[in-house]
Design an enzyme around this catalytic site. Structure first.
Site, PDB file in Angstrom:
ATOM      1  N   GLY A 294      13.793 -36.233  15.911  1.00 29.46           N
ATOM      2  CA  GLY A 294      12.682 -36.779  15.142  1.00 29.46           C
ATOM      3  C   GLY A 294      13.158 -37.209  13.765  1.00 29.46           C
TER       4      GLY A 294
ATOM      5  N   GLN B 208      12.051 -38.693   4.862  1.00 30.11           N
ATOM      6  CA  GLN B 208      13.477 -38.314   4.865  1.00 30.11           C
ATOM      7  C   GLN B 208      14.397 -39.491   4.541  1.00 30.11           C
ATOM      8  OE1 GLN B 208      12.869 -36.348   8.888  1.00 30.11           O
ATOM      9  NE2 GLN B 208      14.515 -35.085   8.068  1.00 30.11           N
TER      10      GLN B 208
ATOM     11  N   CYS C 163      16.902 -29.368  10.966  1.00 32.82           N
ATOM     12  CA  CYS C 163      16.385 -30.504  10.198  1.00 32.82           C
ATOM     13  C   CYS C 163      17.559 -31.359   9.744  1.00 32.82           C
ATOM     14  CB  CYS C 163      15.592 -29.998   8.987  1.00 32.82           C
ATOM     15  SG  CYS C 163      14.861 -31.329   8.015  1.00 32.82           S
ATOM     16  N   LEU C 164      17.440 -32.675   9.946  1.00 30.70           N
ATOM     17  CA  LEU C 164      18.522 -33.575   9.538  1.00 30.70           C
ATOM     18  C   LEU C 164      18.685 -33.572   8.018  1.00 30.70           C
ATOM     19  CD1 LEU C 164      17.745 -36.536  11.974  1.00 30.70           C
ATOM     20  CD2 LEU C 164      19.513 -34.775  12.217  1.00 30.70           C
TER      21      LEU C 164
ATOM     22  N   HIS D 170       6.685 -30.404  12.784  1.00 32.03           N
ATOM     23  CA  HIS D 170       7.784 -30.438  11.804  1.00 32.03           C
ATOM     24  C   HIS D 170       7.767 -31.772  11.040  1.00 32.03           C
ATOM     25  CE1 HIS D 170      12.189 -29.652  10.761  1.00 32.03           C
ATOM     26  NE2 HIS D 170      12.075 -30.945  10.524  1.00 32.03           N
ATOM     27  N   GLU D 171       7.617 -32.879  11.777  1.00 32.07           N
ATOM     28  CA  GLU D 171       7.647 -34.202  11.128  1.00 32.07           C
ATOM     29  C   GLU D 171       6.407 -34.430  10.275  1.00 32.07           C
ATOM     30  OE1 GLU D 171      10.431 -35.485  11.195  1.00 32.07           O
ATOM     31  OE2 GLU D 171      11.242 -34.486  12.970  1.00 32.07           O
TER      32      GLU D 171
END
Ligand code: K1U
Ligand code: ZN
Length: 169
Positions: free
Chosen positions: A46, A51, A92-93, A134-135
Site C-alpha cells: 500500500g 508518504q 511501513c515504507l 494503515h493507509e
C-alpha cells in the site's frame, strides 16, 4: 510514469492531514500511476499520498500474490467496522525495517471513488482491511509507530535518524 520519493519517519510532513480530492483530473490520474509504480518498486502492499508528500486523500493498495490487482481509493471514508479486532504485524515504507503489532478492526467497509472518479463501496477483511486502516491513518497524519509505547517509538525515532545521517555521509 515516475518513481516518487517516500518520506521517512520522523519527517514532520508525515503528520500533515490530507485534503479531499475535488476532481479526479489528469493531475490526480498521473499521481495515481506514479504512486502505483512507486509502491510496486518498493515492494509495498500500500501507499498513501501523504508518504510521497502529496497531501490529498488518495491511497493505492495491492495485496494480491501476483501483484496485479491494484485498488485505488480516492476520498476514502470508513462506513462500517467490525466489532472484532486483532493485533496484526505491520510494516511501513516510511519506517523501513521496523515491524510491530497494531490492533485493527478485522473487517471494514469503505466508501470511496475509484481512479476514474466513480463512487464505490469496498468490503474488506484480513490483510486488505488492515492495509486500508494503515493507509487511512497516513491520510490523517498518523504513522503506525504512534500506536506503540513512547519507549519503543523513541528508540525507532533514534534508529531512523541515525540511519538517515549515515545515508547522507
Ligand atoms: O503504508 C505503507 O507504508 C505500506 C505498508 C502497508 C502495510 C503493510 C503491512 C500491514 C499494514 C500496512 C507496506 O507495504 S510495508 C511492506 C510490506 O510489504 C509488508 C510488511 C508486513 C506485512 C505485509 C507486507
Ligand atoms: Zn505506512
Amino acid at each position: 510514469m515516475a518513481l516518487l520519493s517516500i518520506l521517512c519517519y520522523p519527517d514532520p510532513r508525515l503528520h500533515t492531514v490530507a485534503k479531499p480530492v475535488a476532481v479526479v483530473d489528469s493531475r490526480i490520474k498521473r499521481l495515481i500511476a506514479d504512486m502505483l509504480q512507486t509502491m510496486y518498486e518498493a515492494k509495498g502492499i500500500g501507499l498513501a499520498a501523504t508518504q510521497v508528500d502529496e497531501h490529498v486523500r488518495l491511497i493505492v493498495i495491492d495485496v494480491s500474490e501476483e501483484r496485479d490487482q491494484p485498488l485505488v481509493l480516492v476520498n476514502p471514508q470508513l462506513v462500517w467496522t467490525s466489532q472484532e479486532t486483532h493485533i496484526n504485524e505491520e510494516g511501513c515504507l516510511s519506517v523501513p525495517g521496523i515491524y510491530d503489532g497494531v490492533e485493527r478492526f478485522d473487517a471494514v467497509t469503505v466508501s470511496a471513488q475509484d481512479g476514474e472518479g466513480k463512487s464505490r463501496l469496498v468490503q474488506a477483511e484480513d490483510l486488505l482491511a488492515v492495509c486500508i486502516q494503515h493507509e487511512m491513518d497516513h491520510l490523517m497524519g498518523k504513522v503506525f509507530v504512534e500506536y506503540l509505547s513512547p519507549l519503543k517509538r523513541n528508540r525507532i525515532k533514534k534508529k531512523m535518524l541515525k540511519a538517515q545521517r549515515e545515508e547522507q555521509r
